[in-house]
Design an enzyme around this catalytic site. Structure first.
Site, PDB file in Angstrom:
ATOM      1  N   GLU A 114       0.798  -1.385  -0.224  1.00 61.22           N
ATOM      2  CA  GLU A 114      -0.057  -0.078  -0.379  1.00 61.22           C
ATOM      3  C   GLU A 114       0.997   1.037   0.546  1.00 61.22           C
ATOM      4  OE1 GLU A 114      -4.040  -1.374   2.499  1.00 61.22           O
ATOM      5  OE2 GLU A 114      -2.686  -2.389   3.462  1.00 61.22           O
ATOM      6  N   GLU A 136      -4.343  -9.254   3.466  1.00 59.72           N
ATOM      7  CA  GLU A 136      -4.971  -9.615   5.383  1.00 59.72           C
ATOM      8  C   GLU A 136      -5.569 -10.141   5.183  1.00 59.72           C
ATOM      9  OE1 GLU A 136      -2.900  -5.333   4.027  1.00 59.72           O
ATOM     10  OE2 GLU A 136      -3.905  -6.728   2.688  1.00 59.72           O
TER      11      GLU A 136
END
Length: 672
Positions: A114, A136
């Site tokens: 990210e 995740e």
């Protein structure tokens, strides 16, 4: 600084080295966010700085978020201030007037990717260790650093959802093809290329081509197409998760919101949904499992480990080939022995095909593949076995055969060569009963398929030397396995707790239950496959062997008349039912061995008429079936802990989840 070092280049480019102090990896923590925000602000205010490069001094870029901090969250809203600071920092990087280039080498995972997504340009090294992922979802979470929005904008909704809903790793070549990165360079040229790129971009805007396929563009570029895509994805996720995992649905919500109402709305719902997941029980249980797997990467017996420079594998069948494959992948030389030259040739060919696929996907270079394949040495006899440090036998589940093989190996190996037997149920002490060196005999129970199943069950007898156990654990860790050390006995731990589950499913069937209903109830409980399907897949012959051997006698001796054991599998085996392997099982199969999909033809109703007294079935509540299956397995796991077969509840949870598919969202039988 605790997380960064900075170097200034003559051409006005500032190189930020990610280098978290006192840590083998870089992890995103609240304090890292604050330090980075201050550093970026300083560089932007510095008129001599024209551009910025982010690069790591560690073997990986960023390994992800600091899960200890996330796991510690106990109240809704507690994580929100940290999340908002992280979002603000990445927004700032993304909109920086000075170009920020991410130079990726090694793993860029989760929050690490990210960070890279927020940079204006991404260059990756061509090294096989360079992978990118947003995993995740495997922890019950979602990408919480703007990933649901930036990834979708960069590679399209379909590709982004595929990455986020599976957590799959993307190698550099695939990342370039899908637009996730902008360039690939040799690892030794990475820094130089990133500095030059940042210099060239100063004062300019990067324009990227749309690399999506024509069909994906048509589907995603209009509201109706996007609605169809989201509906299909939700349907598939529901079928796969049975609604037991909230994170995938929240990921879909975030992507859909961003596409429908704009990225700012998408960022806001991402913050909200991530915050909700931090306190969800599913995320807590999955993170605990991750912590357990991480703990198992350290060998508690490390000081006793002896070197295993040469290992041999006896038996070139499916299991032997699989053990050889995971061994050579970690640079371990393997002598693979079998009496059947055709089986040896087949094993070597299949291993070669595996590595050719890796070459094709550019996960490894042709040279690296050839070098790895050179570590595999097929042979028909015991030539050279005098130098072996460990032998792993993977012959059929036959006690007399394993005893004979052990005796042969002892004659051809030196007096400190470990003999590891790959068995799922035969007691190790029985295999070693006539051994000349019983202290060197240990169980190494691999799971099928070896290349995909993460668990290795290491079985010690009272006679097994501590250094032998330590060395077996070390080899398993090197092979990439999560190892649990268990005590000897019928079925050890995993097979022992699996047998009651299968028996209970068969008893429900004998009581009038429906084959498909039993499997569906188990799937809804969170098992990857139902118990009846599992028997068909493993083989009814194998099931009969497990359900009719020492393990069953153990249960009967323990419980006396109160123990009820099904005889159905044995009756089916006597009637030549072997499951999918011969097309005769609880289900019907086509000529290619695939289960028929038509619900009206899927179940083999001959099971009902020929063995269970007729077609009439009793409609049982799924809730009751789920309860019986879960409780019988959990109860046996607790008994194993009480008897010392496993030493900790953590071992019990890891063994059940990683080896048998016990519903991961529960955390395991001891977490429920």
């Amino acid at each position: 600084m605790n997380y960064f070092d900075i170097e200034y280049q003559p051409n006005g480019i500032a190189v930020i080295w990610l280098d978290q102090k006192n840590s083998p990896v870089n992890k995103i923590a609240p304090s890292m966010i604050d330090e980075c925000a201050l550093l970026v602000a300083q560089l932007e205010a510095n008129s001599e700085v024209r551009g910025i490069v982010l690069i790591s001094r560690k073997k990986d870029f960023i390994a992800g978020a600091d899960l200890d901090a996330v796991y510690a969250v106990s109240q809704l809203g507690e994580w929100m201030p940290t999340a908002r600071r992280g979002h603000a920092l990445l927004h700032h990087i993304e909109r920086s007037p000075k170009p920020v280039v991410a130079a990726l080498h090694g793993a860029a995972m989760g929050g690490g990717l990210e960070v890279a997504l927020a940079c204006q340009y991404r260059i990756a090294s061509d090294h096989p260790s360079t992978v990118m992922a947003l995993p995740e979802v495997q922890l019950g979470l979602l990408p919480g650093g703007g990933g649901t929005q930036r990834l979708t904008a960069l590679v399209g909704a379909k590709n982004a959802l595929d990455m986020m809903l599976t957590g799959k790793k993307i190698y550099a070549s695939k990342a370039l093809k899908m637009g996730l990165i902008d360039r690939i360079v040799n690892e030794h040229a990475l820094l130089r290329a990133a500095i030059q790129q940042a210099s060239d971009m100063a004062g300019k805007t990067v324009v990227r081509p749309d690399l999506r396929s024509m069909s994906d563009r048509l589907l995603e570029n209009n509201p109706i197409g996007r609605s169809i895509l989201m509906e299909q994805v939700r349907k598939k996720v529901t079928e796969q998760t049975m609604g037991n995992y909230p994170a995938p649905f929240k990921i879909i919500d975030c992507v859909e919101t961003g596409l429908r109402y704009g990225r700012e709305a998408g960022y806001e719902i991402e913050l909200k949904k991530f915050d909700e997941l931090t306190v969800h029980p599913t995320a807590k249980r999955l993170i605990e499992l991750f912590f357990g797997m991480t703990d198992k990467k350290k060998n508690p017996y490390a000081d006793l480990v002896q070197p295993t420079n040469h290992i041999a594998i006896l038996g070139a069948g499916f299991m032997g080939k699989g053990i050889a494959e995971v061994s050579i992948a970690q640079n371990i030389a393997v002598s693979l022995k079998d009496l059947n030259p055709e089986l040896l040739a087949k094993a070597k060919s299949e291993v070669w095909q595996t590595w050719q696929r890796k070459v094709k996907n550019k996960a490894v270079t042709p040279f690296a593949a050839e070098k790895t394949l050179d570590l595999l040495h097929p042979q028909l006899d015991y030539t050279g076995w005098g130098k072996m440090d460990m032998v792993i036998e993977a012959v059929s589940e036959d006690l007399a055969l394993k005893q004979r093989v052990l005796a042969e190996c002892e004659r051809h190996t030196h007096d400190r060569c470990i003999f590891a037997t790959n068995t799922s149920a035969l007691p190790i002490a029985a295999i070693a009963q006539h051994a000349a060196r019983p202290q060197l005999v240990v169980g190494m129970h691999y799971f099928s398929p070896v290349s995909k199943m993460p668990l290795l069950e290491i079985v010690r007898t009272p006679q097994t030397a501590d250094w032998v156990v330590a060395t077996a654990v070390a080899l398993g860790i090197k092979q990439g396995k999560t190892c649990i050390v268990v005590g000897d006995g019928p079925g050890f731990y995993t097979t022992r707790i699996l047998a009651p589950l299968l028996n209970e499913a068969l008893l429900i069937l004998e009581e009038g239950g429906d084959i498909a209903d039993i499997d569906q109830a188990a799937r809804e409980a969170g098992f990857p496959v139902g118990p009846i399907t599992l028997i068909d897949e493993v083989g009814i012959d194998v099931g009969a062997h497990i359900m009719g051997g020492d393990l069953v006698r153990f249960f009967q001796l323990r419980g006396g008349d109160a123990v009820k054991m099904s005889s159905l599998v044995d009756k089916l085996y006597q009637a030549d039912y072997k499951g999918r392997k011969n097309g005769k099982g609880f289900y019907n199969y086509d000529k290619n061995g695939k289960k028929l999909k038509d619900p009206r033809k899927m179940v083999n109703t001959a099971i009902y008429t020929d063995f269970l007294g007729g077609m009439e079935r009793e409609k049982m509540r799924f809730k009751d079936i789920r309860h019986r299956l879960m409780m019988i397995m959990t109860n046996e796991a607790v008994r194993c802990l009480e008897e010392g077969i496993i030493s900790t509840p953590q071992d019990g949870d890891l063994g059940a989840v990683l080896g048998l598919g016990f519903p991961p969202f529960t955390g395991g039988p001891f977490a429920t």
